[in-house]
Design an enzyme around this catalytic site. Structure first.
Site, PDB file in Angstrom:
ATOM      1  N   GLY A   1      40.644  38.330  26.489  1.00 31.32           N
ATOM      2  CA  GLY A   1      41.556  39.184  25.973  1.00 31.32           C
ATOM      3  C   GLY A   1      42.739  38.570  24.682  1.00 31.32           C
TER       4      GLY A   1
ATOM      5  N   GLU B   1      33.257  37.048  26.938  1.00 28.25           N
ATOM      6  CA  GLU B   1      32.782  38.368  27.868  1.00 28.25           C
ATOM      7  C   GLU B   1      31.706  38.166  28.558  1.00 28.25           C
ATOM      8  OE1 GLU B   1      35.463  38.111  24.928  1.00 28.25           O
ATOM      9  OE2 GLU B   1      36.674  39.178  25.521  1.00 28.25           O
TER      10      GLU B   1
ATOM     11  N   ALA C   1      41.958  38.642  30.080  1.00 22.33           N
ATOM     12  CA  ALA C   1      42.050  40.095  30.810  1.00 22.33           C
ATOM     13  C   ALA C   1      41.886  39.437  32.280  1.00 22.33           C
ATOM     14  CB  ALA C   1      40.949  41.142  30.729  1.00 22.33           C
TER      15      ALA C   1
ATOM     16  N   GLU D   1      42.203  37.870  21.731  1.00 21.18           N
ATOM     17  CA  GLU D   1      42.000  38.845  21.098  1.00 21.18           C
ATOM     18  C   GLU D   1      43.885  39.859  20.954  1.00 21.18           C
ATOM     19  OE1 GLU D   1      40.063  40.478  23.979  1.00 21.18           O
ATOM     20  OE2 GLU D   1      38.583  41.901  22.866  1.00 21.18           O
TER      21      GLU D   1
HETATM   22  N1  COA Z   1      41.883  36.125  35.135  1.00 27.54           N
HETATM   23  C1  COA Z   1      42.262  36.175  35.680  1.00 27.54           C
HETATM   24  N2  COA Z   1      42.314  35.025  36.564  1.00 27.54           N
HETATM   25  C2  COA Z   1      42.391  33.776  36.032  1.00 27.54           C
HETATM   26  C3  COA Z   1      41.261  33.865  34.499  1.00 27.54           C
HETATM   27  C4  COA Z   1      41.368  35.312  34.057  1.00 27.54           C
HETATM   28  N3  COA Z   1      41.399  35.345  32.637  1.00 27.54           N
HETATM   29  N4  COA Z   1      41.672  32.846  34.647  1.00 27.54           N
HETATM   30  C5  COA Z   1      41.596  31.236  35.265  1.00 27.54           C
HETATM   31  N5  COA Z   1      42.064  32.601  36.593  1.00 27.54           N
HETATM   32  C6  COA Z   1      42.720  31.884  37.478  1.00 27.54           C
HETATM   33  C7  COA Z   1      41.376  30.964  38.418  1.00 27.54           C
HETATM   34  O1  COA Z   1      41.374  31.863  39.065  1.00 27.54           O
HETATM   35  C8  COA Z   1      42.995  30.021  38.794  1.00 27.54           C
HETATM   36  O2  COA Z   1      43.644  30.664  40.014  1.00 27.54           O
HETATM   37  P1  COA Z   1      43.151  30.350  41.751  1.00 27.54           P
HETATM   38  O3  COA Z   1      43.662  28.576  41.307  1.00 27.54           O
HETATM   39  O4  COA Z   1      44.224  31.089  42.877  1.00 27.54           O
HETATM   40  O5  COA Z   1      41.866  29.918  42.366  1.00 27.54           O
HETATM   41  C9  COA Z   1      43.595  29.695  37.843  1.00 27.54           C
HETATM   42  O6  COA Z   1      43.688  30.704  36.992  1.00 27.54           O
HETATM   43  C10 COA Z   1      43.302  28.250  37.069  1.00 27.54           C
HETATM   44  O7  COA Z   1      41.400  28.839  36.960  1.00 27.54           O
HETATM   45  P2  COA Z   1      40.570  27.565  37.173  1.00 27.54           P
HETATM   46  O8  COA Z   1      39.362  27.988  36.796  1.00 27.54           O
HETATM   47  O9  COA Z   1      40.844  26.672  37.789  1.00 27.54           O
HETATM   48  O10 COA Z   1      41.541  26.620  35.721  1.00 27.54           O
HETATM   49  P3  COA Z   1      40.304  25.440  35.111  1.00 27.54           P
HETATM   50  O11 COA Z   1      41.127  24.500  34.482  1.00 27.54           O
HETATM   51  O12 COA Z   1      38.885  24.698  35.995  1.00 27.54           O
HETATM   52  O13 COA Z   1      39.495  26.290  33.604  1.00 27.54           O
HETATM   53  C11 COA Z   1      39.085  27.825  32.294  1.00 27.54           C
HETATM   54  C12 COA Z   1      40.046  26.845  33.138  1.00 27.54           C
HETATM   55  C13 COA Z   1      39.792  29.124  30.981  1.00 27.54           C
HETATM   56  C14 COA Z   1      37.777  27.531  31.733  1.00 27.54           C
HETATM   57  C15 COA Z   1      39.209  28.915  33.159  1.00 27.54           C
HETATM   58  O14 COA Z   1      40.355  29.469  34.510  1.00 27.54           O
HETATM   59  C16 COA Z   1      37.934  29.675  32.833  1.00 27.54           C
HETATM   60  O15 COA Z   1      37.312  29.802  32.450  1.00 27.54           O
HETATM   61  N6  COA Z   1      38.540  31.486  33.139  1.00 27.54           N
HETATM   62  C17 COA Z   1      37.899  32.753  32.325  1.00 27.54           C
HETATM   63  C18 COA Z   1      37.973  32.535  31.354  1.00 27.54           C
HETATM   64  C19 COA Z   1      37.275  33.856  30.326  1.00 27.54           C
HETATM   65  O16 COA Z   1      36.278  34.047  30.648  1.00 27.54           O
HETATM   66  N7  COA Z   1      38.377  35.036  30.025  1.00 27.54           N
HETATM   67  C20 COA Z   1      37.983  36.198  29.922  1.00 27.54           C
HETATM   68  C21 COA Z   1      38.172  37.190  30.192  1.00 27.54           C
HETATM   69  S1  COA Z   1      37.452  39.415  29.832  1.00 27.54           S
END
Ligand code: COA
Length: 250
Positions: A108, A131, A63, A111
């Protein structure tokens, strides 16, 4: 479509989440497009659906956290309902839906994969329900579908810790059906989808319904439902032709 790319190869439809810059995180626009695509898939002549994410890094990072950081309970409820609407459509569609998990499948994103019938993953895939690290519980069916697929102890481990697991660990707990190299994931998934598309879509659809219903009912009711569903299969021309061909070959 702005966020989803739809490609058709005969009776196989591939849907790609197309937000690579945000690791295919699913905002409301993504969910709205999923609804409209699945509304069509319910009626059209497609037989097998593949869902994947654009780029080499993510199936979907879940999400949209940027959006969620600014909402309260009322909007959160709407967002959750929209998520459930999409995932329920996938689960209830009387056609097989395969997730090709090509990288991160988190929150998500995980999911979404859980609502699919079959999950194939690339070696670099990482799955998880992070989450609780953001102060929320899973909200698009994670607590319920993960429980049913891997059992309560493993579901609680993943949900309480928020840890990311590899494709291998996910495979070992039955969360992933098969693992492929990143390069071959999509071609292997398409080959498998083609095999399914040659089988009776009516029989597959009814089998999907029986397995899904079976998870939430007692054995006796599930078996009764199977008997009547089996009998209904004998009303189709498709069944008649498939059996006749087999007998004539002999
Ligand atoms: N929602 C919105 N944006 C997201 C996102 C999410 N769930 N996951 C990643 N992004 C965005 C980042 O903000 C970043 O955007 P930007 O370049 O404009 O700053 C881009 O995607 C790349 O992500 P980044 O975090 O820089 O990549 P990474 O390789 O360092 O890390 C993850 C990858 C997947 C480990 C990390 O992005 C992450 O933990 N994301 C969230 C996952 C999560 O908690 N999901 C559950 C949501 S309920």
């Amino acid at each position: 479509m702005q966020y989803l790319k739809v490609e058709r190869d005969e009776e196989v439809v591939q849907i790609t989440i197309n937000r690579q810059d945000k690791l295919n995180a699913m905002n409301l626009g993504v969910m709205d497009e999923f609804i409209s695509i699945f509304d069509n898939l319910e009626k059209d002549s497609s037989k097998v659906i593949i869902i994947t994410g654009d780029g080499p890094k993510a199936f979907s990072a879940g999400a949209d956290i940027e959006y969620m950081s600014n909402i309260g309970p009322t909007e959160a409820e709407k967002y959750a309902l929209r998520g459930h609407e999409v995932l329920n459509k996938i689960e209830k569609l009387e056609k097989p839906v395969i997730a090709a998990v090509n990288g991160y499948a988190l929150g998500g994103g995980c999911e979404l994969a859980l609502a699919c019938d079959i999950r194939f993953a690339s070696h670099n895939a990482q799955l998880g329900q992070p989450e609780v690290t953001l102060g929320i519980c899973p909200g698009w069916g994670g607590t319920q579908r993960l429980l049913r697929i891997v059992g309560p102890a493993r579901a609680k481990d993943l949900i309480f810790s928020g840890r990311k697991i590899t494709a291998e660990e996910a495979f070992s707990m039955g969360l992933i059906n098969r693992i492929f190299s990143s390069d071959s994931l999509l071609s292997e998934t398409r080959t498998y989808a083609k095999i399914l598309s040659k089988n009776s879509n009516f029989a597959i659809g009814i089998s999907k319904m029986l397995v899904n219903r079976g998870m939430d009912t007692n054995l006796d009711t599930g078996l009764k439902l199977e008997i009547y569903s089996w009998a209904v299969c004998f009303s189709t021309k498709d069944r008649e032709e498939r059996m006749r061909k087999f007998v004539e070959k002999k």
